[in-house]
Design an enzyme around this catalytic site. Sequence first.
Site, mmCIF file in Angstrom:
data_model
loop_
_atom_site.group_PDB
_atom_site.id
_atom_site.type_symbol
_atom_site.label_atom_id
_atom_site.label_comp_id
_atom_site.label_asym_id
_atom_site.label_seq_id
_atom_site.Cartn_x
_atom_site.Cartn_y
_atom_site.Cartn_z
ATOM 1 N N GLU A 123 -2.200 5.970 5.852
ATOM 2 C CA GLU A 123 -0.996 5.763 6.649
ATOM 3 C C GLU A 123 -1.132 6.286 8.067
ATOM 4 O OE1 GLU A 123 -1.098 6.883 3.557
ATOM 5 O OE2 GLU A 123 -0.075 5.303 2.441
ATOM 6 N N HIS B 6 9.091 7.737 -4.239
ATOM 7 C CA HIS B 6 9.214 6.310 -3.881
ATOM 8 C C HIS B 6 10.675 5.917 -3.661
ATOM 9 C CE1 HIS B 6 5.166 6.181 -5.655
ATOM 10 N NE2 HIS B 6 4.994 5.006 -5.097
#
Lengths: 324, 324
Positions: free
Chosen positions: B60, B129
């Site tokens: 990321e 998540h």
Amino acid sequence: MESLKALDKGLVERMHEGMLRIRLFEETQSRLFKAGEQEGFTHLYLGEEAIAVGACLALNPDDFITSTHRGHGHMIAKGGDFKKMFAELYGRTPGACLGRSGSLHIADRGIGMLGANGLVGDGNPIAVGAGYSIRLRGTKQVVASFFGDGASNQGTFHESLNMAASFDLPVVFVLENNGMSCGTITASVCKVLQNLGDRAVAYGIPGENIDGMDVVEVYRTVGKAVERARAGKGPTLVNCQTFRHHGHFEGDIDVRTPQQIKEAQSHDAVADFEKRMLRDGLATEKSIRERRERIQALVDEAVDFARGAPKAPAADAMKFVYAE
Amino acid sequence: MRQLQYNEALNEALIEEMTRDEKVILIGEDVGAYGGVFKVSKGLLERFGPERIRDTPICESAIIGTATGAALMGMRPVAEISFIDFILLAMDQIGNHVAKIMQIAPGLLELPMVIRTEGGVGGGIGCQHSQSLEALFAHLPGLKIVMPSTPYDAKGLLKTAIRDNTPVMCIENKKLYALKGPVPEEEYFVPIGKADVKREGKDITIIATSFMVHEALKAAEALEKDGISAEVVDPRTLVPLDVDTLVASVKKTARALVVHEAVERCGIGAEISAVLNEKAYDYLDGPVLRHAGLNVSLPQNWHLEPVCIPSADSIREKVKSILG
């Protein structure tokens, strides 16, 4: 493949038992999830059984592991209890994490399982910290960090290996190279994929590239690395080539072609090992069938236990934010 | 009017902007062959090729850094971080570079990039998540933040964001991707910094973001039966916040409730409440109140999820307690 006769018979049986425990747990979980008995995410370890089992057999019960999003196999191999695991997957209070953490974050400190992980590559630094603690406490324990080829391209891989190597920490980095980075074929985003163990050179530590479908090879190689770590000589990187039988998660639309999936599933560590056991006279069709039936009964019993266990009450939603 | 799903509307925005301007590229994990975790980039690889639809390794920090470098050199990258939870790995790139580069070299450097990501609770996938982290980014001067709640807003805001020369974060919601709504065939834009009154009312202003807009609308409908007329305002853009529209609504209703999925403490509701306190105090008949996620790390337990975030029912109860 080499004969199993040279190995201790009890060890061969533990290898078979361990892989079957994972296989039957995961096949059952796949069915239950598909049937809609649980919600959320579940990422299965099917296909990769030989790595967790070979590696964890090389560890002592009081050694530690860190895991991935595909954590059921690691937990079972480290001695995870089926009932506590299924209760967790069903979100029930007797679960390993009191039903609050589910498949993706399952953990059991009591068996040295420091946790599955929803973030790819985030287990490695935690393993380094566990290794550092072992050094400071002088306990001669070892920590094995499981992670994948996808995680090997995260910054945490470099940071963790460098630090563990520099401090000679008792960590074994077990790379489960299944060729997939979540939904993407890793070869399309990683120049050199086959021998990721060679990256160890960059950190001045030993690196191995092995067949992760052969539980014996995993056991021996990780065993050597564990011995080295326990002796205070520092970490090792073990790259295990393997195959993921299912998609990234259950219900995933796999980008691999049907041919590629078939090819992946044709590599079966459990079936291969059973063939070797039969060939070398260490098992019979009957003994294998009986072992399967015995383990499946334990799995089924655990599922029934989970289904009947109490759900976490709504009043408990805010519990556990701070240490008691 | 034509109905599109939220993810289809975003997909169309990308197609239109990529067709119009070859400097627009998409970069991220699983955006290519896989079509994006939430299928926003479905079909784009076939249409624009692997150079402009760039699958990346799982990394990321480097994804955001790469987009930043490309934007500095005149490209218009859209970087996708599939779950906002994973963006924490890229916080240094966003906080120290994306948000600051243009202010470091005023007038000399432009950073026309978009970070697309999503948040929200849904389906039992747990604390790594399901977060709503928009407030973290609102705290970084230099970023614009949009949170579209409908397919119409999603397409219009993403198109505007791609053409903006300041970095824009487009924060979507996992429960919205399958939502259908009217989207015109002809090209249109939704301005950044403009709130939308989704429902007019006179007794209370419910300021809701993202998926909570729909829960607030349902609540408003039910409140009608209780004899309460609720106005629902969707800021659509968190930074810069459309204070004028919020104040105008409060002037009319004299009451305000802010609703969001993110945990309450230091959430965007705190900022909105403070702003109304400063700008609309004289028009208020009571304090601006918040109704938001519990200050807890979300259990991966679908039984407990509904307890942790607001719903139409809980919003209705909250409003009744304010006006009752």
